[in-house]
Design an enzyme around this catalytic site. Structure first.
Site, PDB file in Angstrom:
ATOM      1  N   GLU A 256      15.975   3.072 -18.957  1.00  0.00           N
ATOM      2  CA  GLU A 256      14.503   3.703 -19.108  1.00  0.00           C
ATOM      3  C   GLU A 256      14.566   4.711 -18.408  1.00  0.00           C
ATOM      4  OE1 GLU A 256      12.356   0.769 -16.394  1.00  0.00           O
ATOM      5  OE2 GLU A 256      13.212  -0.890 -16.902  1.00  0.00           O
ATOM      6  N   ASN A 301      19.718   1.707 -22.101  1.00  0.00           N
ATOM      7  CA  ASN A 301      18.813   0.387 -21.431  1.00  0.00           C
ATOM      8  C   ASN A 301      17.365   0.696 -21.914  1.00  0.00           C
ATOM      9  OD1 ASN A 301      19.091  -2.378 -22.038  1.00  0.00           O
ATOM     10  ND2 ASN A 301      18.856  -2.056 -19.068  1.00  0.00           N
ATOM     11  N   HIS A 337      11.201  -7.420 -23.260  1.00  0.00           N
ATOM     12  CA  HIS A 337      10.349  -8.405 -22.564  1.00  0.00           C
ATOM     13  C   HIS A 337       9.128  -8.654 -23.504  1.00  0.00           C
ATOM     14  CE1 HIS A 337      12.862  -8.093 -18.716  1.00  0.00           C
ATOM     15  NE2 HIS A 337      13.055  -7.191 -18.834  1.00  0.00           N
ATOM     16  N   GLU A 366      17.662  -7.999 -21.505  1.00  0.00           N
ATOM     17  CA  GLU A 366      16.994  -8.683 -21.122  1.00  0.00           C
ATOM     18  C   GLU A 366      15.775  -9.841 -21.792  1.00  0.00           C
ATOM     19  OE1 GLU A 366      15.246  -6.092 -18.149  1.00  0.00           O
ATOM     20  OE2 GLU A 366      17.582  -4.699 -17.952  1.00  0.00           O
ATOM     21  N   ASP A 368      12.951 -11.895 -22.485  1.00  0.00           N
ATOM     22  CA  ASP A 368      12.604 -13.177 -22.218  1.00  0.00           C
ATOM     23  C   ASP A 368      10.734 -13.714 -22.934  1.00  0.00           C
ATOM     24  OD1 ASP A 368      10.972 -11.287 -20.518  1.00  0.00           O
ATOM     25  OD2 ASP A 368      11.697 -11.612 -18.808  1.00  0.00           O
TER      26      ASP A 368
HETATM   27  O1  G3I Z   1      13.293  -6.755  -1.184  1.00  0.00           O
HETATM   28  C1  G3I Z   1      12.579  -7.245  -1.086  1.00  0.00           C
HETATM   29  C2  G3I Z   1      12.212  -7.974  -0.099  1.00  0.00           C
HETATM   30  O2  G3I Z   1      12.222  -7.500   1.858  1.00  0.00           O
HETATM   31  C3  G3I Z   1      10.665  -8.774   0.071  1.00  0.00           C
HETATM   32  O3  G3I Z   1      10.726 -10.422   1.088  1.00  0.00           O
HETATM   33  C4  G3I Z   1      10.722  -9.791  -1.482  1.00  0.00           C
HETATM   34  C5  G3I Z   1       9.259 -10.573  -1.509  1.00  0.00           C
HETATM   35  O4  G3I Z   1       8.165  -9.772  -2.277  1.00  0.00           O
HETATM   36  O5  G3I Z   1      11.161  -8.799  -1.913  1.00  0.00           O
HETATM   37  C6  G3I Z   1      11.885  -7.674  -2.546  1.00  0.00           C
HETATM   38  O6  G3I Z   1      11.847  -7.301  -3.355  1.00  0.00           O
HETATM   39  C7  G3I Z   1      12.129  -7.697  -4.930  1.00  0.00           C
HETATM   40  C8  G3I Z   1      12.886  -6.772  -5.972  1.00  0.00           C
HETATM   41  O7  G3I Z   1      12.782  -7.595  -6.544  1.00  0.00           O
HETATM   42  C9  G3I Z   1      14.689  -7.585  -4.530  1.00  0.00           C
HETATM   43  O8  G3I Z   1      14.706  -9.073  -4.915  1.00  0.00           O
HETATM   44  C10 G3I Z   1      10.687  -6.959  -5.271  1.00  0.00           C
HETATM   45  O9  G3I Z   1       9.618  -7.486  -4.617  1.00  0.00           O
HETATM   46  C11 G3I Z   1      10.318  -7.011  -7.121  1.00  0.00           C
HETATM   47  O10 G3I Z   1       9.306  -7.010  -6.845  1.00  0.00           O
HETATM   48  C12 G3I Z   1      12.296  -6.693  -7.331  1.00  0.00           C
HETATM   49  O11 G3I Z   1      12.007  -6.813  -8.415  1.00  0.00           O
HETATM   50  C13 G3I Z   1      12.382  -6.578  -9.981  1.00  0.00           C
HETATM   51  C14 G3I Z   1      12.273  -5.110 -10.726  1.00  0.00           C
HETATM   52  O12 G3I Z   1      13.337  -5.488 -11.680  1.00  0.00           O
HETATM   53  C15 G3I Z   1      12.221  -3.882  -9.670  1.00  0.00           C
HETATM   54  O13 G3I Z   1      11.541  -2.971 -10.866  1.00  0.00           O
HETATM   55  C16 G3I Z   1      12.889  -7.720  -9.989  1.00  0.00           C
HETATM   56  O14 G3I Z   1      13.967  -8.457  -9.520  1.00  0.00           O
HETATM   57  C17 G3I Z   1      14.038  -7.575 -11.585  1.00  0.00           C
HETATM   58  O15 G3I Z   1      13.713  -8.503 -12.527  1.00  0.00           O
HETATM   59  C18 G3I Z   1      13.571  -6.601 -12.743  1.00  0.00           C
HETATM   60  O16 G3I Z   1      14.340  -5.847 -13.375  1.00  0.00           O
HETATM   61  C19 G3I Z   1      13.975  -4.832 -14.450  1.00  0.00           C
HETATM   62  C20 G3I Z   1      15.384  -4.455 -15.206  1.00  0.00           C
HETATM   63  O17 G3I Z   1      16.495  -4.011 -13.789  1.00  0.00           O
HETATM   64  C21 G3I Z   1      15.296  -3.154 -15.833  1.00  0.00           C
HETATM   65  N1  G3I Z   1      14.138  -4.253 -16.973  1.00  0.00           N
HETATM   66  C22 G3I Z   1      12.179  -4.114 -16.639  1.00  0.00           C
HETATM   67  C23 G3I Z   1      12.907  -5.701 -15.464  1.00  0.00           C
HETATM   68  C24 G3I Z   1      11.498  -5.962 -15.122  1.00  0.00           C
HETATM   69  O18 G3I Z   1      10.871  -5.383 -14.352  1.00  0.00           O
END
Ligand code: G3I
Length: 477
Positions: A256, A301, A337, A366, A368
């Site tokens: 990105e 990506n 997405h 990715e 969905d």
């Molecule tokens: O680490 C915290 C934890 O401490 C907390 O208890 C919990 C509850 O909210 O959240 C945890 O962090 C989460 C993190 O993933 C790890 O699990 C975040 O809230 C959550 O927002 C984060 O989301 C990820 C996101 O990237 C962040 O940008 C998603 O899982 C993941 O699917 C998403 O993936 C991205 C790709 O890497 C790049 N392309 C877009 C895609 C979708 O956004």
């Protein structure tokens, strides 16, 4: 790990005297620096980063005990002896003369083969098309207990192995997970996914070596000079890529890097590497990764590159220039997405084709397809049918583009999908209901694969596909 790689690593370590990185205890959980311009960024049907403060219960620490061949660390700032490799930089496939690195996480005797059920997606995936999903980092739901499904749920793991021939970590290889403190790596969660993949004959898409998001606070808030940042980045890339050399077939090297504005400008502010080291650093990141695993395919990506548009144009131009300079860029990943609120870009395939024509691999990395959901977290029947059609069109495009060999769905169950947390009121974006029952989106992928490989008759008549034929007919798809 090949002896060549190991020798090189330790030679570098001895030269620099920098065997300093601790593989031992990981410090307390870091907060996450987040620099996304969230709302605006996702306006146009794009995925968001959800302000992910903190990280989930840190998976403790691998400490590497028990992995004799585990890459120690070269601490290789500078790496003067590594002048880039001969071979075919800038073209897919890495070096012709490279010996195949053996994955250090393979079970004794090598990667285990897996017998897939004919009524599964992976039974119809071969070297021409790997069908993948995420291991899931968890943590998307803030209002309930939410353990990571991958380490905690055997049914979930079994389902991944039964259905998919490729896997990506989703979150476990991002900087905040794997490099939580300066000089400290935590590979426990990432290693487990790699071991699982090896034990179940799955490829891996590595995600991601550099990004503007989900970086640890020590990095984003640290007071490092450009020289120090360059050394930190090089060491990270070399350490992570060499650890998984031979295990990870495709790496998202730069994730990105362009914005969503009309001119698709480079993320010169948000991306710490580009801001502090200039856009030229991208060449180095690809080169370092290539030196550590010459067999791995190295990708850009991004989201919102699902057709011919300013952003995909920006990648096209950048990659052309890099290939001319001999930078080992091998692939272009369209995250894909999609949302039922927006139209499907008819130039999806054409876009992949132009990267293919440059000599690159392409991948759907990715996918969905989300939509507005009701109180049962379900889209309308009409949107469900539309989502199925989009999944099929994207898969069909990938099947038709010669070097599009990887199709990854971003989420197994909606309960683990990033969508509902980022887009309240939207969801139903994955292939399965909560109890692993198949949605029409699953079945249309099965149909597309079977018809592509075996013809329409096989799909229409083989008893193995009866369940999906019924689901599609009921959904009028
Ligand atoms: O680490 C915290 C934890 O401490 C907390 O208890 C919990 C509850 O909210 O959240 C945890 O962090 C989460 C993190 O993933 C790890 O699990 C975040 O809230 C959550 O927002 C984060 O989301 C990820 C996101 O990237 C962040 O940008 C998603 O899982 C993941 O699917 C998403 O993936 C991205 C790709 O890497 C790049 N392309 C877009 C895609 C979708 O956004």
């Amino acid at each position: 790990m090949s002896s060549r790689t190991t020798t090189r690593r330790f030679a570098a370590a001895l030269c620099t005297g920098l065997l300093t990185v601790s593989w031992g205890a990981v410090a307390a959980q870091p907060a996450v620096a987040h620099s996304d311009d969230d709302a605006a960024q996702w306006q146009n049907a794009t995925p968001g980063n959800s302000g992910d403060a903190g990280r989930p219960d840190s998976p403790g620490n691998s400490g590497d005990a028990g992995r004799p061949d585990s890459p120690g660390n070269s601490g290789n700032a500078g790496r003067p002896e590594n002048p880039g490799k001969p071979g075919a930089p800038g073209r897919p496939g890495g070096d012709d003369d490279a010996d195949q690195d053996q994955c250090a996480f393979a079970p004794e005797g090598g990667r285990t083969s897996y017998e897939a059920d004919r009524d599964s997606l992976r039974a119809h995936s071969d070297d021409d098309i790997r069908i993948g999903n995420v291991a899931a980092g968890g943590g998307h739901h803030t209002d309930e207990e939410y353990p990571d499904p991958f380490p905690d749920d055997a049914d979930y793991r079994e389902h991944l192995a039964e259905e998919f021939s490729s896997i990506t970590h989703e979150n476990y290889l991002k900087w905040e997970f794997v490099h939580p403190e300066e000089g400290v790596y935590d590979f426990e969660a990432a290693d487990a996914v790699v071991e699982f993949a090896q034990a179940h004959d799955m490829d891996i898409r590595g995600h991601a070596l550099s990004w503007h998001s989900q970086n640890p606070e020590w990095l984003e808030e640290g007071d490092h000079s450009p020289e120090e940042l360059r050394a930190i980045l090089e060491e990270h890339v070399r350490t992570v890529v060499s650890r998984y050399a031979g295990c990870i077939q495709q790496w998202d090297v730069a994730n990105e890097i362009f914005r969503d504005d009309a001119d698709a400008t480079i993320r010169g502010e948000e991306n710490i590497w580009i801001r502090e080291l200039g856009v030229e650093i991208l060449d180095d990141i690809f080169r370092w990764a290539h030196e550590e695993d010459p067999e791995a395919l190295l990708f850009y990506n991004d989201y919102n590159v699902d057709g011919l548009n300013a952003k995909s144009d920006a990648y096209y131009g950048l990659v052309q220039e890099q290939l001319d300079r001999g930078v080992p860029v091998h692939g272009f990943g369209a995250q894909t997405h999609l949302s039922m609120q927006y139209g499907f870009d008819e130039t999806y395939r054409e876009n992949l084709e132009r990267f293919d024509a440059l000599g690159l691999h392409t991948a759907v990395t990715e996918i969905d397809v989300r939509g507005e959901v009701d109180e049962h977290d379900r889209m309308s029947d009409e949107d469900r049918a539309g989502a199925a059609e989009r999944y099929a069109r994207v898969l069909q495009a990938c099947l038709e583009v010669e070097n599009c060999n990887s199709f990854t769905i971003w989420g197994t169950l909606d309960a683990h999908s990033w969508v509902p947390n980022t887009f309240p009121g939207e969801g139903d974006a994955t292939l399965h209901e909560g109890d692993y029952e198949r949605k029409p989106t699953y079945c249309i992928l099965q149909r597309t694969l079977v018809e592509h490989q075996e013809g329409t008759e096989a799909w229409a008549e083989d008893a193995a596909f009866e369940e999906c034929r019924g689901i599609l007919s009921e959904a009028s798809v």
